[in-house]
Structure formats: structure tokens, C-alpha cells
Write a protein that holds these residues in place. Structure first.
Motif, PDB file in Angstrom:
ATOM      1  N   ILE A 116      69.237  75.767  69.764  1.00  0.00           N
ATOM      2  CA  ILE A 116      68.479  75.567  71.006  1.00  0.00           C
ATOM      3  C   ILE A 116      67.722  74.251  70.951  1.00  0.00           C
ATOM      4  CG2 ILE A 116      66.569  76.445  72.417  1.00  0.00           C
ATOM      5  CD1 ILE A 116      67.460  79.275  71.665  1.00  0.00           C
ATOM      6  N   ALA A 117      67.142  73.942  69.798  1.00  0.00           N
ATOM      7  CA  ALA A 117      66.383  72.700  69.669  1.00  0.00           C
ATOM      8  C   ALA A 117      67.258  71.482  69.930  1.00  0.00           C
ATOM      9  CB  ALA A 117      65.766  72.616  68.270  1.00  0.00           C
ATOM     10  N   TYR A 118      68.498  71.507  69.431  1.00  0.00           N
ATOM     11  CA  TYR A 118      69.371  70.347  69.567  1.00  0.00           C
ATOM     12  C   TYR A 118      70.149  70.319  70.891  1.00  0.00           C
ATOM     13  CZ  TYR A 118      68.724  68.902  64.710  1.00  0.00           C
ATOM     14  OH  TYR A 118      68.194  68.451  63.537  1.00  0.00           O
ATOM     15  N   MET A 119      70.533  71.490  71.384  1.00  0.00           N
ATOM     16  CA  MET A 119      71.455  71.544  72.511  1.00  0.00           C
ATOM     17  C   MET A 119      70.783  71.829  73.848  1.00  0.00           C
ATOM     18  SD  MET A 119      74.365  71.015  71.062  1.00  0.00           S
ATOM     19  CE  MET A 119      75.472  71.495  72.375  1.00  0.00           C
ATOM     20  N   GLN A 120      69.490  72.064  73.847  1.00  0.00           N
ATOM     21  CA  GLN A 120      68.816  72.501  75.070  1.00  0.00           C
ATOM     22  C   GLN A 120      69.032  71.558  76.260  1.00  0.00           C
ATOM     23  OE1 GLN A 120      64.401  72.225  74.700  1.00  0.00           O
ATOM     24  NE2 GLN A 120      64.848  71.448  72.662  1.00  0.00           N
ATOM     25  N   PRO A 121      69.131  72.161  77.460  1.00  0.00           N
ATOM     26  CA  PRO A 121      69.150  73.607  77.745  1.00  0.00           C
ATOM     27  C   PRO A 121      70.525  74.190  77.441  1.00  0.00           C
ATOM     28  CG  PRO A 121      69.355  72.358  79.787  1.00  0.00           C
ATOM     29  CD  PRO A 121      69.170  71.346  78.694  1.00  0.00           C
ATOM     30  N   VAL A 122      70.556  75.360  76.802  1.00  0.00           N
ATOM     31  CA  VAL A 122      71.813  75.960  76.369  1.00  0.00           C
ATOM     32  C   VAL A 122      71.757  77.463  76.619  1.00  0.00           C
ATOM     33  CG1 VAL A 122      70.945  76.215  74.002  1.00  0.00           C
ATOM     34  CG2 VAL A 122      73.410  76.166  74.399  1.00  0.00           C
ATOM     35  N   THR A 123      72.906  78.044  77.007  1.00  0.00           N
ATOM     36  CA  THR A 123      72.965  79.476  77.296  1.00  0.00           C
ATOM     37  C   THR A 123      73.221  80.280  76.026  1.00  0.00           C
ATOM     38  OG1 THR A 123      75.357  79.467  77.689  1.00  0.00           O
ATOM     39  CG2 THR A 123      73.927  78.985  79.583  1.00  0.00           C
ATOM     40  N   LEU A 148      58.404  80.319  70.815  1.00  0.00           N
ATOM     41  CA  LEU A 148      59.194  79.233  70.244  1.00  0.00           C
ATOM     42  C   LEU A 148      60.241  78.730  71.233  1.00  0.00           C
ATOM     43  CD1 LEU A 148      59.741  80.704  66.673  1.00  0.00           C
ATOM     44  CD2 LEU A 148      58.178  78.868  67.323  1.00  0.00           C
ATOM     45  N   ILE A 149      60.696  79.619  72.119  1.00  0.00           N
ATOM     46  CA  ILE A 149      61.655  79.234  73.149  1.00  0.00           C
ATOM     47  C   ILE A 149      61.214  79.797  74.491  1.00  0.00           C
ATOM     48  CG2 ILE A 149      63.569  79.159  71.496  1.00  0.00           C
ATOM     49  CD1 ILE A 149      64.547  81.827  72.704  1.00  0.00           C
ATOM     50  N   ALA A 150      61.766  79.235  75.553  1.00  0.00           N
ATOM     51  CA  ALA A 150      61.475  79.706  76.904  1.00  0.00           C
ATOM     52  C   ALA A 150      62.738  79.579  77.742  1.00  0.00           C
ATOM     53  CB  ALA A 150      60.345  78.887  77.531  1.00  0.00           C
ATOM     54  N   THR A 167      59.716  75.255  73.192  1.00  0.00           N
ATOM     55  CA  THR A 167      58.397  75.145  73.802  1.00  0.00           C
ATOM     56  C   THR A 167      57.504  74.207  72.979  1.00  0.00           C
ATOM     57  OG1 THR A 167      57.515  76.960  72.490  1.00  0.00           O
ATOM     58  CG2 THR A 167      58.579  77.539  74.594  1.00  0.00           C
ATOM     59  N   PRO A 168      56.340  73.817  73.524  1.00  0.00           N
ATOM     60  CA  PRO A 168      55.375  73.097  72.687  1.00  0.00           C
ATOM     61  C   PRO A 168      54.997  73.879  71.437  1.00  0.00           C
ATOM     62  CG  PRO A 168      54.787  72.873  74.995  1.00  0.00           C
ATOM     63  CD  PRO A 168      55.917  73.873  74.937  1.00  0.00           C
ATOM     64  N   GLY A 169      55.033  75.218  71.538  1.00  0.00           N
ATOM     65  CA  GLY A 169      54.741  76.044  70.372  1.00  0.00           C
ATOM     66  C   GLY A 169      55.738  75.821  69.248  1.00  0.00           C
ATOM     67  N   PHE A 170      56.971  75.503  69.594  1.00  0.00           N
ATOM     68  CA  PHE A 170      57.982  75.181  68.588  1.00  0.00           C
ATOM     69  C   PHE A 170      57.585  73.928  67.815  1.00  0.00           C
ATOM     70  CE2 PHE A 170      61.612  72.445  67.621  1.00  0.00           C
ATOM     71  CZ  PHE A 170      62.389  73.256  66.803  1.00  0.00           C
ATOM     72  N   LEU A 171      57.127  72.907  68.539  1.00  0.00           N
ATOM     73  CA  LEU A 171      56.707  71.666  67.887  1.00  0.00           C
ATOM     74  C   LEU A 171      55.513  71.914  66.973  1.00  0.00           C
ATOM     75  CD1 LEU A 171      56.965  69.184  70.908  1.00  0.00           C
ATOM     76  CD2 LEU A 171      58.631  69.540  69.074  1.00  0.00           C
ATOM     77  N   VAL A 172      54.558  72.714  67.447  1.00  0.00           N
ATOM     78  CA  VAL A 172      53.378  73.016  66.635  1.00  0.00           C
ATOM     79  C   VAL A 172      53.779  73.796  65.384  1.00  0.00           C
ATOM     80  CG1 VAL A 172      51.205  74.283  66.579  1.00  0.00           C
ATOM     81  CG2 VAL A 172      51.810  72.957  68.606  1.00  0.00           C
ATOM     82  N   GLN A 173      54.651  74.792  65.556  1.00  0.00           N
ATOM     83  CA  GLN A 173      55.076  75.632  64.430  1.00  0.00           C
ATOM     84  C   GLN A 173      55.685  74.810  63.298  1.00  0.00           C
ATOM     85  OE1 GLN A 173      54.941  78.980  63.945  1.00  0.00           O
ATOM     86  NE2 GLN A 173      56.213  79.055  62.111  1.00  0.00           N
TER      87      GLN A 173
END
Length: 211
Positions: A116-123, A148-150, A167-173
Motif C-alpha cells: 500500500i505504501a508503494y502502490m497507493q492508491p491500490v485495491t 496506518l491506512i485509510a 495515513t500520516p499515522g503511518f509516517l509517524v509510526q
């Protein structure tokens, strides 16, 4: 009787010598960061200092003064945030009566989060095709509950399924400033963590700064 109007904040502090002006800017920025529960962006901090203030240098000076303290200023999610230093994490969890064990991601969770981090937006379907395994809705829901995702925009493919983004929470994590901090995708493929698929384009939007 009309309420007293607060005086506007003097950001330039032109009446102070440069040294005192810098110290006051440092105190203001530290106060804003201390009071914030989320990372604070450059545009917000710029409201409390003068036009000639070099924010990066200012924050470096604040960080230097925090040496030896149990907290630090971290650059995350496009801004800055006060956080406790990692080696104090166990003491904080014990004081809160929390389980001392740090939750680790399962292999499937880590793999899906990486894609998800690399391919977003992805199903979810695209993630399944990329990994060569079925990705459950429960797994997606667990990552969503952890902020972590939305959900992203609906995909144009048949059925218009939802896509997923970080999400921004992913970056913080993971202690990242932006998605540009992600490691190289080819290295993950070479390590066998990702299975390239001919029907899924690996054209990453990282250069477009997906936040």
C-alpha cells in the motif's frame, strides 16, 4: 464594557538584540511543539517567528539543548513533534500498566502495508494479485484500526472497489518525514518480499509526494 482585544504577536522582535531575539524564537517554537499532539508543519511554526528566522537551524539549536533529556524533537509526517526517546519506551509502558511486549506485525500485515505504501492508491484485489495470495478484509481492517491506512478513491475497474492509502499515522509510526523516505522497491523485489506481476504497473507516485 467591551472585551479587551489581545495585542498581535510581535514576530520580528526588532527591538531586541539578535541573540535575545533568537532565544525568544526558540522558546516560542518549543512551546508550540510541546503543546501539540500531532506533528507541526513549517507553515505553522513560521507564524510565531520573524521572516529572517531559519527554522531548521532554530530547531537544531533546540534539539542540542535537549541532549541528555528523555525526549527529543523528531522530524515526522512533514513536520516536527516532541517524543520520548526510544530507550525510555519500556519505562513508560510499565508506568502506564501496559503490556511490556511491543506488538509486531505479522508477515502478511507487513507485506500488505508495504505494498500500500508503494502502490497507493491500490485495491485489495490488486494487492492479492501482486502477492499471489488472498488478502482478507480482516487484515485490511486491522491496519485501518491502527490508523496506518485509510480508504482512498474508488478504482475505475469493474465494481468500483475502494482503494487504500497510507495515513500520516503511518509516517509517524515508522519515523518518516514523507513517503520519499521509503526504501527502494527493487531491493524489496530482489529480496523476494514482493512478487512482480505483469498486469500491475509498478509506476510509483512517490515523486508526486503522496502524503
Amino acid at each position: 464594557m467591551a472585551p479587551k482585544t489581545a495585542e498581535p504577536l510581535d514576530t520580528e522582535l526588532a527591538d531586541l538584540p539578535w541573540g535575545l531575539r533568537w532565544r525568544e524564537w526558540m522558546a516560542r517554537v518549543e512551546a508550540v511543539l510541546f503543546a501539540a499532539s500531532e506533528p507541526v508543519g513549517r507553515e505553522v511554526l513560521a507564524r510565531v517567528v520573524g521572516k529572517d528566522c531559519a527554522l531548521d537551524l532554530l530547531i537544531e539549536d533546540i534539539s542540542a539543548e535537549l541532549t541528555g533529556r528523555p525526549y527529543e524533537i523528531a522530524r515526522v509526517a512533514g513536520g516536527w513533534q516532541f517524543r520520548t526517546r526510544p530507550h525510555h519506551a519500556v519505562a513508560i509502558r510499565v508506568a502506564r500498566g501496559e503490556d511490556d511486549a511491543v506488538r509486531e506485525f505479522t508477515q502478511n500485515e507487513a507485506l500488505v502495508l508495504t505494498i500500500i505504501a508503494y502502490m497507493q492508491p491500490v485495491t485489495r484485489g490488486a494487492i492479492s494479485r501482486l502477492t499471489g495470495r488472498e488478502i482478507s478484509r480482516d487484515l485490511i481492517a486491522r491496519l485501518h484500526r491502527q490508523d496506518l491506512i485509510a480508504r482512498g478513491p474508488r478504482s475505475p475497474e469493474p465494481g468500483a472497489p475502494y482503494t487504500y492509502v497510507t495515513t500520516p499515522g503511518f509516517l509517524v509510526q515508522f519515523g518518516m518525514v514523507t513517503l520519499r523516505d521509503l526504501p527502494d522497491l527493487e531491493a524489496l523485489e530482489d529480496a523476494g518480499l514482493l512478487k512482480p506481476a505483469a498486469d500491475i504497473a509498478l509506476d510509483l507516485p512517490i515523486s508526486g509526494e503522496v502524503e
